[in-house]
Design a protein around this motif. Structure first.
Motif, mmCIF file in Angstrom:
data_model
loop_
_atom_site.group_PDB
_atom_site.id
_atom_site.type_symbol
_atom_site.label_atom_id
_atom_site.label_comp_id
_atom_site.label_asym_id
_atom_site.label_seq_id
_atom_site.Cartn_x
_atom_site.Cartn_y
_atom_site.Cartn_z
ATOM 1 N N THR A 41 24.774 -20.956 -49.998
ATOM 2 C CA THR A 41 23.856 -20.504 -48.948
ATOM 3 C C THR A 41 22.720 -19.654 -49.507
ATOM 4 O O THR A 41 21.537 -19.894 -49.213
ATOM 5 C CB THR A 41 24.627 -19.689 -47.891
ATOM 6 O OG1 THR A 41 25.680 -20.478 -47.354
ATOM 7 C CG2 THR A 41 23.688 -19.263 -46.763
ATOM 8 N N LEU A 42 23.057 -18.654 -50.326
ATOM 9 C CA LEU A 42 22.037 -17.738 -50.841
ATOM 10 C C LEU A 42 21.053 -18.444 -51.764
ATOM 11 O O LEU A 42 19.835 -18.214 -51.679
ATOM 12 C CB LEU A 42 22.714 -16.575 -51.575
ATOM 13 C CG LEU A 42 23.517 -15.603 -50.704
ATOM 14 C CD1 LEU A 42 24.211 -14.558 -51.571
ATOM 15 C CD2 LEU A 42 22.620 -14.912 -49.687
ATOM 16 N N ASN A 43 21.565 -19.300 -52.640
ATOM 17 C CA ASN A 43 20.662 -19.993 -53.552
ATOM 18 C C ASN A 43 19.827 -21.039 -52.832
ATOM 19 O O ASN A 43 18.683 -21.300 -53.228
ATOM 20 C CB ASN A 43 21.454 -20.623 -54.700
ATOM 21 C CG ASN A 43 21.878 -19.607 -55.734
ATOM 22 O OD1 ASN A 43 21.074 -19.100 -56.505
ATOM 23 N ND2 ASN A 43 23.166 -19.283 -55.741
ATOM 24 N N LEU A 44 20.381 -21.618 -51.779
ATOM 25 C CA LEU A 44 19.596 -22.545 -50.969
ATOM 26 C C LEU A 44 18.437 -21.812 -50.289
ATOM 27 O O LEU A 44 17.326 -22.355 -50.173
ATOM 28 C CB LEU A 44 20.492 -23.212 -49.923
ATOM 29 C CG LEU A 44 19.895 -24.422 -49.181
ATOM 30 C CD1 LEU A 44 19.492 -25.507 -50.172
ATOM 31 C CD2 LEU A 44 20.900 -24.965 -48.172
ATOM 32 N N ILE A 50 10.890 -20.424 -52.104
ATOM 33 C CA ILE A 50 9.868 -20.643 -53.127
ATOM 34 C C ILE A 50 9.245 -22.035 -52.994
ATOM 35 O O ILE A 50 8.043 -22.208 -53.232
ATOM 36 C CB ILE A 50 10.465 -20.442 -54.526
ATOM 37 C CG1 ILE A 50 10.982 -18.997 -54.666
ATOM 38 C CG2 ILE A 50 9.441 -20.740 -55.611
ATOM 39 C CD1 ILE A 50 11.654 -18.705 -55.989
ATOM 40 N N SER A 51 10.026 -23.010 -52.581
ATOM 41 C CA SER A 51 9.495 -24.370 -52.428
ATOM 42 C C SER A 51 8.545 -24.475 -51.238
ATOM 43 O O SER A 51 7.559 -25.236 -51.288
ATOM 44 C CB SER A 51 10.639 -25.372 -52.247
ATOM 45 O OG SER A 51 11.501 -25.371 -53.359
ATOM 46 N N SER A 70 20.163 -24.246 -60.660
ATOM 47 C CA SER A 70 21.350 -24.304 -61.525
ATOM 48 C C SER A 70 22.495 -23.510 -60.903
ATOM 49 O O SER A 70 23.657 -23.933 -60.954
ATOM 50 C CB SER A 70 21.025 -23.773 -62.921
ATOM 51 O OG SER A 70 20.663 -22.413 -62.892
ATOM 52 N N ASP A 71 22.190 -22.370 -60.283
ATOM 53 C CA ASP A 71 23.225 -21.579 -59.610
ATOM 54 C C ASP A 71 23.817 -22.331 -58.424
ATOM 55 O O ASP A 71 25.000 -22.194 -58.105
ATOM 56 C CB ASP A 71 22.644 -20.241 -59.133
ATOM 57 C CG ASP A 71 22.392 -19.273 -60.266
ATOM 58 O OD1 ASP A 71 22.941 -19.485 -61.367
ATOM 59 O OD2 ASP A 71 21.642 -18.295 -60.070
#
Length: 325
Positions: A41-44, A50-51, A70-71
């Motif tokens: 969830t957090l990395n998404l 940023i995207s 990568s995470d």
């Protein structure tokens, strides 16, 4: 003393697994599953932020985006660690091979991205006049792509035996063993740990020496600067703050990765079972959950983007042009 039972009771060639109390097993599974879900969830959120928002697509943030990708994949590795806690691999030899390649690729890429982040901060702080010409989004994208490709092929080379014949080193059914002789262990230690960590420490030592000297110069001359100079100082302060935040990310990364390489390097036999290093792998994988938490703590733009994402403001036309800084 803990009881043991077969991973596959119907097979005489099955491996043994450790039988834990049900409450302990459920707790381990719940904690690892929660961390995995939180990591995804957090990395998404970082990836979407940023995207989507154009203002956030700086060279430094593109590196943060690559690290988040990568995470994100590390979270899937954590799901496999759930079963390895009990010492049994239940998905077969082919999935063991794919898991090993994914783990190698993601681990190597994360380390490579950390080195690129250190180089980025080094140029930004130590050579700020040429930063915009030396570090461009295009060059960053090329470096990140090369990092992923080289990491993938490095994993292929290191795991060539089990790629040719999955399960070749398993001594019983329910095992996930990698060929890992002392030469391979030493190569991993040098290429994936010693060299990258040395580069990171050397670069960041230089970064903080320069950052401290700049901060002292700012304080001593702040009252006498012109408006134009004040703008320059503000930019330098933002670069120094970014260096400090990413420095925290790198320190946490080193703390999480050190036990993994210490354990694998100390392995005395010529094979490494995935279950034998599952605990230190979990520690390393948990770093992927900590990175976005650090961003949320230090980066106002990340907190703002989370708010816009959860309130669905990003679905509005032109939301990608929102002022995030």
């Amino acid at each position: 003393m803990e009881e043991v039972e077969l991973c596959f009771p119907q097979l005489n060639t099955s491996c043994w697994k450790t039988k834990r109390p049900l409450s302990q097993t459920v707790l381990i599974y719940m904690v690892l599953s929660f961390i995995s879900l939180l990591t995804v969830t957090l990395n998404l959120l970082v990836i979407i932020s940023i995207s989507h928002f154009k203002q956030l697509q700086s060279p430094t943030n593109l590196l943060i985006l690559s690290l988040a990708v990568s995470d994100f994949f590390v979270a899937f590795d954590m799901l496999f660690q759930v079963m390895l806690i009990n010492g049994c691999w239940l998905l077969g030899d082919l999935m063991c091979t794919l898991y090993s390649v994914l783990n190698y690729t993601v681990t190597s890429t994360s380390i490579g991205i950390m080195v690129l982040i250190s180089i980025d901060r080094y140029v930004a702080i130590c050579d700020p006049l040429h930063y915009s010409t030396k570090v461009t989004p295009g060059r960053v994208q090329v470096c990140v792509l090369l990092c992923w490709i080289l990491s993938f092929f490095y994993g292929i080379i290191m795991l060539i035996d089990i790629l040719k014949q999955p399960g070749i080193y398993n001594s019983c059914v329910g095992e996930c063993v990698l060929s890992c002789d002392i030469i391979q262990q030493f190569s991993d230690f040098i290429i994936l740990f010693l060299i990258p960590i040395t580069v990171i420490v050397v670069l960041y030592t230089r970064v903080f020496v320069v950052a401290v000297s700049q901060a002292q110069a700012m304080r001593s001359h702040i009252a006498a600067v012109s408006l134009e100079r004040s703008v320059t100082i503000t930019v330098k302060k933002s670069e120094i703050k970014a260096a400090g935040t990413l420095g925290v990310v790198i320190v946490v990364f080193i703390i999480c990765i050190c036990p993994y390489f210490c354990v694998t390097l100390k392995t005395q036999d010529s094979f490494t079972s995935a279950s034998s290093v599952s605990i230190v792998l979990c520690l390393y994988d948990s770093n992927s959950c900590l990175n976005p938490l650090i961003y949320a703590l230090f980066y106002p733009w990340f907190r703002k983007s989370i708010k816009l994402i959860f309130t669905l403001q990003i679905l509005k036309p032109g939301s990608c042009e929102t002022n995030m800084l």
